[in-house]
Design an enzyme around this catalytic site. Structure first.
Site, PDB file in Angstrom:
ATOM      1  N   ARG A 286      53.525  41.836  59.279  1.00  0.00           N
ATOM      2  CA  ARG A 286      53.837  41.435  57.884  1.00  0.00           C
ATOM      3  C   ARG A 286      54.114  39.980  57.664  1.00  0.00           C
ATOM      4  NH1 ARG A 286      58.455  44.322  55.072  1.00  0.00           N
ATOM      5  NH2 ARG A 286      57.744  43.196  53.392  1.00  0.00           N
TER       6      ARG A 286
ATOM      7  N   ASP B 215      59.696  37.686  50.891  1.00  0.00           N
ATOM      8  CA  ASP B 215      58.442  36.981  51.173  1.00  0.00           C
ATOM      9  C   ASP B 215      58.448  35.354  51.110  1.00  0.00           C
ATOM     10  OD1 ASP B 215      56.833  38.055  48.087  1.00  0.00           O
ATOM     11  OD2 ASP B 215      58.189  36.398  48.356  1.00  0.00           O
TER      12      ASP B 215
ATOM     13  N   HIS C 155      67.470  41.529  49.491  1.00  0.00           N
ATOM     14  CA  HIS C 155      67.002  42.266  50.487  1.00  0.00           C
ATOM     15  C   HIS C 155      66.423  41.298  51.593  1.00  0.00           C
ATOM     16  CE1 HIS C 155      65.612  45.586  47.698  1.00  0.00           C
ATOM     17  NE2 HIS C 155      66.997  45.430  47.790  1.00  0.00           N
TER      18      HIS C 155
ATOM     19  N   THR D 226      58.802  45.488  39.434  1.00  0.00           N
ATOM     20  CA  THR D 226      59.243  46.345  40.372  1.00  0.00           C
ATOM     21  C   THR D 226      59.306  47.648  39.697  1.00  0.00           C
ATOM     22  OG1 THR D 226      61.813  46.843  41.117  1.00  0.00           O
ATOM     23  CG2 THR D 226      61.579  45.751  38.956  1.00  0.00           C
TER      24      THR D 226
HETATM   25  N1  APR Z   1      51.765  42.324  37.925  1.00  0.00           N
HETATM   26  C1  APR Z   1      53.055  43.195  37.651  1.00  0.00           C
HETATM   27  N2  APR Z   1      53.440  44.234  38.177  1.00  0.00           N
HETATM   28  C2  APR Z   1      52.734  44.699  39.323  1.00  0.00           C
HETATM   29  C3  APR Z   1      51.503  44.328  39.723  1.00  0.00           C
HETATM   30  C4  APR Z   1      51.224  42.737  39.058  1.00  0.00           C
HETATM   31  N3  APR Z   1      50.335  42.096  39.544  1.00  0.00           N
HETATM   32  N4  APR Z   1      51.138  45.021  40.701  1.00  0.00           N
HETATM   33  C5  APR Z   1      51.825  45.908  40.825  1.00  0.00           C
HETATM   34  N5  APR Z   1      53.076  45.670  39.961  1.00  0.00           N
HETATM   35  C6  APR Z   1      54.116  46.682  39.767  1.00  0.00           C
HETATM   36  C7  APR Z   1      53.798  48.375  40.128  1.00  0.00           C
HETATM   37  O1  APR Z   1      53.368  48.896  38.757  1.00  0.00           O
HETATM   38  C8  APR Z   1      55.150  48.705  40.487  1.00  0.00           C
HETATM   39  O2  APR Z   1      55.981  49.072  39.184  1.00  0.00           O
HETATM   40  O3  APR Z   1      55.272  46.468  40.781  1.00  0.00           O
HETATM   41  C9  APR Z   1      55.855  47.682  41.107  1.00  0.00           C
HETATM   42  C10 APR Z   1      56.057  47.445  42.809  1.00  0.00           C
HETATM   43  O4  APR Z   1      56.773  48.404  43.102  1.00  0.00           O
HETATM   44  P1  APR Z   1      57.225  48.633  44.463  1.00  0.00           P
HETATM   45  O5  APR Z   1      56.096  48.749  45.125  1.00  0.00           O
HETATM   46  O6  APR Z   1      58.013  49.980  44.623  1.00  0.00           O
HETATM   47  O7  APR Z   1      58.082  47.488  44.880  1.00  0.00           O
HETATM   48  P2  APR Z   1      59.580  47.007  44.566  1.00  0.00           P
HETATM   49  O8  APR Z   1      60.015  47.756  43.180  1.00  0.00           O
HETATM   50  O9  APR Z   1      59.842  45.431  44.798  1.00  0.00           O
HETATM   51  O10 APR Z   1      60.488  47.941  45.870  1.00  0.00           O
HETATM   52  C11 APR Z   1      61.849  47.744  45.769  1.00  0.00           C
HETATM   53  O11 APR Z   1      61.886  48.838  48.105  1.00  0.00           O
HETATM   54  O12 APR Z   1      60.686  49.128  49.915  1.00  0.00           O
HETATM   55  C12 APR Z   1      61.819  48.599  49.341  1.00  0.00           C
HETATM   56  O13 APR Z   1      63.042  46.782  50.091  1.00  0.00           O
HETATM   57  C13 APR Z   1      61.909  47.010  49.612  1.00  0.00           C
HETATM   58  O14 APR Z   1      62.320  45.332  47.950  1.00  0.00           O
HETATM   59  C14 APR Z   1      61.674  46.538  48.185  1.00  0.00           C
HETATM   60  C15 APR Z   1      62.371  47.758  47.128  1.00  0.00           C
END
Ligand code: APR
Ligand code: ZN
Length: 251
Positions: A67, A101, A116, A192
């Site tokens: 990663r 990141d 995180h 998110t």
């Molecule tokens: N623009 C806007 N939103 C987007 C895009 C984009 N280009 N691409 C994806 N998304 C949205 C998706 O629809 C989803 O709702 O971003 C979100 C990503 O969600 P996750 O993958 O669940 O990531 P996140 O919410 O940051 O996860 C929270 O979980 O795995 C743990 O510690 C890790 O910080 C992380 C936490």
């Protein structure tokens, strides 16, 4: 809706942003739960828990080195730069991120809270030694290494300075973030799924303090039910339009 969002942000007294993996998707950093997401391909309980690290530190470090290698090649995108610009304009007071990141920092955000942790930092669970591999200039050598990283002070196994499932958030970061959420009259929530707690409380604390939540996401999320404005779209595109409107409004 986007005009209304621009007006609310431009007129805000204390606006903050809360971001997730979706804001870095356009930089080529995989999300966790979206299509092609890390936790769709790999089992989080084997790679991102303290138990997994105790059981098989070699596998966990292989995953994190992979990663780190992927993320260090990524560049901030228009959404990261738009938030940094809003901060310089004095419109945005802080960015609270779940991302590890480092792209907000690279884009120039100063008041940044990493709930995180940060994937380019390592720490020693035994003696508390900590190192930012970018700042120490040891990132290349670290990534080239095959052996398990050891603490230079006490020789114990180093671990990534990120928050794993089942672990508490860094207390200082959490208290600062919750404090900002209580003060905020506007919170921009970007990319998110809003399903990981306690981070996902942030937009709800803003609502409880009678603030306004503006969400940007390519699809509905766990935050959408509490969002006053939902802007469906890719973070880079929507934020570029939003910052252009705000520039005109604050001139
Ligand atoms: N623009 C806007 N939103 C987007 C895009 C984009 N280009 N691409 C994806 N998304 C949205 C998706 O629809 C989803 O709702 O971003 C979100 C990503 O969600 P996750 O993958 O669940 O990531 P996140 O919410 O940051 O996860 C929270 O979980 O795995 C743990 O510690 C890790 O910080 C992380 C936490
Ligand atoms: Zn140590």
């Amino acid at each position: 809706m986007i005009e209304e969002a621009a007006r609310l942000i431009a007129r805000s007294r204390f606006a903050i942003a809360f971001t997730g993996a979706g804001i870095s998707a356009e930089s080529g950093v995989p999300t966790f739960r979206g299509s092609g997401g890390l936790w769709r391909q790999y089992r989080a309980e084997e790679l991102a828990t303290p138990e997994a690290f105790r059981r098989n530190p070699r596998l966990v470090w292989e995953f994190y080195r992979w990663r780190m290698n992927l993320i260090r090649k990524a560049k901030p995108n228009r959404a990261h730069y738009a938030l940094a610009e809003l901060e310089k304009m004095g419109v945005l007071k802080a960015v609270i991120t779940q991302n590890v990141d480092d792209l907000h920092r690279e884009a120039g955000t100063e008041n940044l809270i990493e709930l995180h942790g940060n994937i380019f930092r390592v720490r020693c669970p035994s003696c508390g030694y900590g190192e930012d591999l970018k700042k120490s200039g040891r990132l290349e050598e670290f990534l080239a290494g095959k052996s398990l990283p050891r603490c230079p002070d006490c020789g114990s196994l180093l671990r990534p300075d990120v928050v794993w499932f089942g672990e508490a958030l860094p207390e200082d970061a959490m208290n600062r973030a919750f404090g900002l959420a209580e003060r905020a009259d506007v919170c921009l929530v970007i990319g998110t799924s809003g399903v990981v707690y306690p981070a996902a409380y942030i937009p709800r604390i803003v609502k409880e303090s009678r603030g306004i939540v503006i969400e940007i996401n390519t699809g509905e999320s766990g935050i959408t039910p509490v969002a006053d404005i939902f802007l469906r779209g890719r973070a880079g595109e929507v934020m570029e339009r939003l910052v252009r409107m705000i520039r005109r409004l604050v001139k």
